[in-house]
Write an enzyme that holds these catalytic residues in place. Structure first.
Site, PDB file in Angstrom:
ATOM      1  N   GLU A   1       1.820  -0.600  10.079  1.00  0.00           N
ATOM      2  CA  GLU A   1       0.583  -1.145   9.971  1.00  0.00           C
ATOM      3  C   GLU A   1      -0.495   0.126  10.705  1.00  0.00           C
ATOM      4  O   GLU A   1      -1.438  -0.193  11.147  1.00  0.00           O
ATOM      5  CB  GLU A   1       0.312  -2.419  10.781  1.00  0.00           C
ATOM      6  CG  GLU A   1       0.511  -3.362   9.723  1.00  0.00           C
ATOM      7  CD  GLU A   1      -0.104  -4.636  10.142  1.00  0.00           C
ATOM      8  OE1 GLU A   1      -1.165  -4.914  10.459  1.00  0.00           O
ATOM      9  OE2 GLU A   1       0.673  -5.738   9.602  1.00  0.00           O
ATOM     10  N   GLY A   2      -0.077   1.548  10.461  1.00  0.00           N
ATOM     11  CA  GLY A   2      -0.751   2.613  11.084  1.00  0.00           C
ATOM     12  C   GLY A   2      -0.111   2.952  12.308  1.00  0.00           C
ATOM     13  O   GLY A   2       0.078   2.037  13.277  1.00  0.00           O
TER      14      GLY A   2
ATOM     15  N   GLU B   1      -0.058   7.164  16.266  1.00  0.00           N
ATOM     16  CA  GLU B   1      -0.969   8.222  16.509  1.00  0.00           C
ATOM     17  C   GLU B   1      -2.125   7.983  15.614  1.00  0.00           C
ATOM     18  O   GLU B   1      -3.171   8.508  15.893  1.00  0.00           O
ATOM     19  CB  GLU B   1       0.040   9.442  15.986  1.00  0.00           C
ATOM     20  CG  GLU B   1       1.117  10.055  16.862  1.00  0.00           C
ATOM     21  CD  GLU B   1       2.300   9.079  16.798  1.00  0.00           C
ATOM     22  OE1 GLU B   1       2.427   8.248  15.936  1.00  0.00           O
ATOM     23  OE2 GLU B   1       2.727   9.067  17.953  1.00  0.00           O
TER      24      GLU B   1
ATOM     25  N   ILE C   1       7.927  -2.680   1.641  1.00  0.00           N
ATOM     26  CA  ILE C   1       6.973  -3.531   1.486  1.00  0.00           C
ATOM     27  C   ILE C   1       7.807  -4.883   2.338  1.00  0.00           C
ATOM     28  O   ILE C   1       8.925  -5.234   1.826  1.00  0.00           O
ATOM     29  CB  ILE C   1       6.561  -3.732   0.205  1.00  0.00           C
ATOM     30  CG1 ILE C   1       5.932  -2.709  -0.487  1.00  0.00           C
ATOM     31  CG2 ILE C   1       5.612  -4.922   0.089  1.00  0.00           C
ATOM     32  CD1 ILE C   1       5.017  -1.913   0.336  1.00  0.00           C
TER      33      ILE C   1
ATOM     34  N   LEU D   1       0.679  -1.078   0.024  1.00  0.00           N
ATOM     35  CA  LEU D   1       0.122  -0.198   0.005  1.00  0.00           C
ATOM     36  C   LEU D   1       0.879   1.276  -0.102  1.00  0.00           C
ATOM     37  O   LEU D   1       0.696   2.200  -0.890  1.00  0.00           O
ATOM     38  CB  LEU D   1      -0.935  -0.095   1.172  1.00  0.00           C
ATOM     39  CG  LEU D   1      -1.656   1.095   1.417  1.00  0.00           C
ATOM     40  CD1 LEU D   1      -2.679   1.623   0.428  1.00  0.00           C
ATOM     41  CD2 LEU D   1      -2.391   1.200   2.739  1.00  0.00           C
ATOM     42  N   THR D   2       1.777   1.484   1.039  1.00  0.00           N
ATOM     43  CA  THR D   2       2.507   2.610   1.245  1.00  0.00           C
ATOM     44  C   THR D   2       3.439   2.869  -0.034  1.00  0.00           C
ATOM     45  O   THR D   2       4.010   2.175  -0.798  1.00  0.00           O
ATOM     46  CB  THR D   2       3.627   2.321   2.547  1.00  0.00           C
ATOM     47  OG1 THR D   2       2.692   1.932   3.520  1.00  0.00           O
ATOM     48  CG2 THR D   2       4.210   3.469   2.697  1.00  0.00           C
TER      49      THR D   2
ATOM     50  N   GLY E   1       2.107   7.485   3.168  1.00  0.00           N
ATOM     51  CA  GLY E   1       2.109   6.754   4.561  1.00  0.00           C
ATOM     52  C   GLY E   1       0.723   6.777   5.358  1.00  0.00           C
ATOM     53  O   GLY E   1      -0.131   5.977   5.132  1.00  0.00           O
ATOM     54  N   SER E   2       0.927   7.452   6.358  1.00  0.00           N
ATOM     55  CA  SER E   2      -0.236   7.645   7.245  1.00  0.00           C
ATOM     56  C   SER E   2      -1.453   7.812   6.172  1.00  0.00           C
ATOM     57  O   SER E   2      -2.668   7.619   6.345  1.00  0.00           O
ATOM     58  CB  SER E   2      -0.101   8.651   8.395  1.00  0.00           C
ATOM     59  OG  SER E   2       0.944   8.419   9.070  1.00  0.00           O
TER      60      SER E   2
END
Ligand SMILES: Cc1cc2nc3c(=O)[nH]c(=O)nc-3n(C[C@H](O)[C@H](O)[C@H](O)COP(=O)(O)OP(=O)(O)OC[C@H]3O[C@@H](n4cnc5c(N)ncnc54)[C@H](O)[C@@H]3O)c2cc1C
Length: 387
Positions: free
Chosen positions: A363-364, A367, A156, A124-125, A130-131
């Site tokens: 994975e998040g 924050e 990844i 995904l990133t 990112g966030s």
């Protein structure tokens, strides 16, 4: 604490602890030093059918769920948080297929993953997303029966080593986040290559690499769910996978606690084992309290998810945040208990501290987890009290 595991769950836990003790712990310093990918351990896990714990029996797995995955990840991470990620990131990459794949997609991919013949990864990133995952730029342009992927995914896990990638890309740029879709892309597909391999602070036995798509043609049969569901798939994937990151954190933290208690018993100062000093006993006791509380949260969240509870985002985020913050605190405390020796590479605890840090970030970040938790609290309050 007794978590009343079933006989099969206890067996999985015991087997994985034995693998961690005998096959991972001895080689962990080597992989930490070299950053090589631990294929020998992957083979041990494959031979023990570990990759299939959460894959349905009809696709060659054991038919377990998030709890079984957490039990495996926790024990393997006790041996090495980096090596354990070959399993953990395969789980992350497999969730989109488990949750949204059709029967043909499952039959095509899951048996190889269950058998450990193929590792998986979730992509995904990107460098600027990112966030804020909604900022991805990788595109998937429809061309007849195919989608043509272009873009670069960054950091990844299992990148380059995995055979199966679940990739989020924009199938309709004009719709922003609602225009994202998720695809299965297999290694060997023309146009899929791998870029920079990262040199990391911790989890060095895990591969973190760029995954590059250049006019990579993927048949429409590889679209998971429907077009536009990319972010729903990603968020559901994270909700299911975060207890796994939490379990990685608790495995690392438990190892730090075990090492600290043992060291405190054998290290003498002022003519006594340092474990006899109350100041140190309190540190050890606080470490144990946090580790057990984190474990209890993870198993509860995992049982909720496996039990089919629908709204799992908050509880999944709570267990990930608490367990990873705990891992950072407890591994730092373990270094303190070891004193100057704890700061030395020759002793095991500085690696635990380096490995723990990532669990607060990926994975998040924690924050973002707190954003998820607060958003759910506000929604619950509105539902209860009105606007
Ligand atoms: C070793 C490693 C492995 C990874 N593996 C994968 C993988 O397999 N697949 C994949 O897709 N990705 C992977 N990632 C990416 C990872 O999920 C991201 O790094 C993570 O989501 C954070 O994004 P970022 O690093 O761009 O930080 P940023 O988003 O730039 O955040 C920087 C800081 O700002 C804070 N911040 C950002 N937004 C907010 C906000 N709204 N409120 C409060 N604080 C905020 C963050 O918490 C963080 O502290 C991996 C990363 C690493 C380092």
């Amino acid at each position: 604490m007794d978590y009343l595991l079933t006989e099969e769950q206890q067996m999985i836990k015991d087997l994985c602890h034995q693998i961690a003790e005998e096959q991972i712990k001895p080689v962990a310093p080597h992989y930490d030093q070299t950053g090589e990918f631990p294929w020998d351990v992957v083979k041990v896990l494959a031979d023990s059918d570990i990759f299939g714990v959460a894959i349905p029996e009809e696709h060659g797995g054991m038919g377990g769920g998030v709890l079984e995955m957490a039990l495996v990840t926790e024990q393997l991470s006790w041996g090495c948080g980096g090596i354990a990620l070959a399993f953990g990131a395969t789980g992350l990459g497999t969730f989109p297929i488990l949750l949204f794949g059709n029967e043909e997609q499952k039959a095509r991919t899951l048996p190889d993953i269950a058998a450990g013949r193929k590792l998986a990864a979730f992509a995904l990133t990107e460098a600027d997303a990112g966030s804020d995952a909604g900022g991805i730029k990788t595109t998937a342009t429809k061309d007849g029966n195919h989608y043509v992927l272009n873009g670069t995914k960054q950091w990844i896990t299992n990148g380059g080593e995995a055979e199966i990638y679940t990739v989020v890309a924009l199938s309709d740029k004009s719709k922003g986040a609602r225009g994202a879709s998720t695809f299965i892309v297999e290694k060997g597909t023309p146009g899929l290559t791998f870029g920079k391999k990262e040199d990391k602070m911790g989890i060095r036995g895990s591969a973190t690499r760029e995954v590059i798509f250049e006019d990579c043609r993927v048949h429409k049969d590889n679209l998971l769910g429907r077009e536009g569901m990319g972010f729903i798939i990603a968020m559901k994937t994270f909700d299911h996978a975060r207890p796994g990151v939490a379990a990685q954190a608790v495995g690392i933290a438990q190892r730090a606690l075990d090492e600290a208690v043992h060291y405190a018993r054998v290290r003498k100062q002022f003519g006594h084992p340092i474990s006899s000093f109350q100041g140190l006993q309190f540190i050890l006791a606080d470490m144990a309290i946090k580790v057990e509380a984190a474990r209890a949260l993870i198993y509860s969240a995992a049982r909720m998810i496996d039990g089919g509870v629908k709204n799992i985002a908050k509880d999944s985020a709570i267990c990930k945040t608490y367990a990873s913050d705990t891992a950072m605190q407890v591994t730092t405390d373990a270094v303190q208990v070891f004193g100057g020796y704890g700061y030395m590479r020759e002793y095991p605890v500085e690696k635990l501290m380096r490995d723990a840090k990532i669990t607060q970030i990926y994975e998040g970040s924690n924050e973002i987890q707190r954003n998820v938790i607060a958003a759910a609290l506000i929604k619950e309050s509105i539902a209860k009290y009105g606007d």
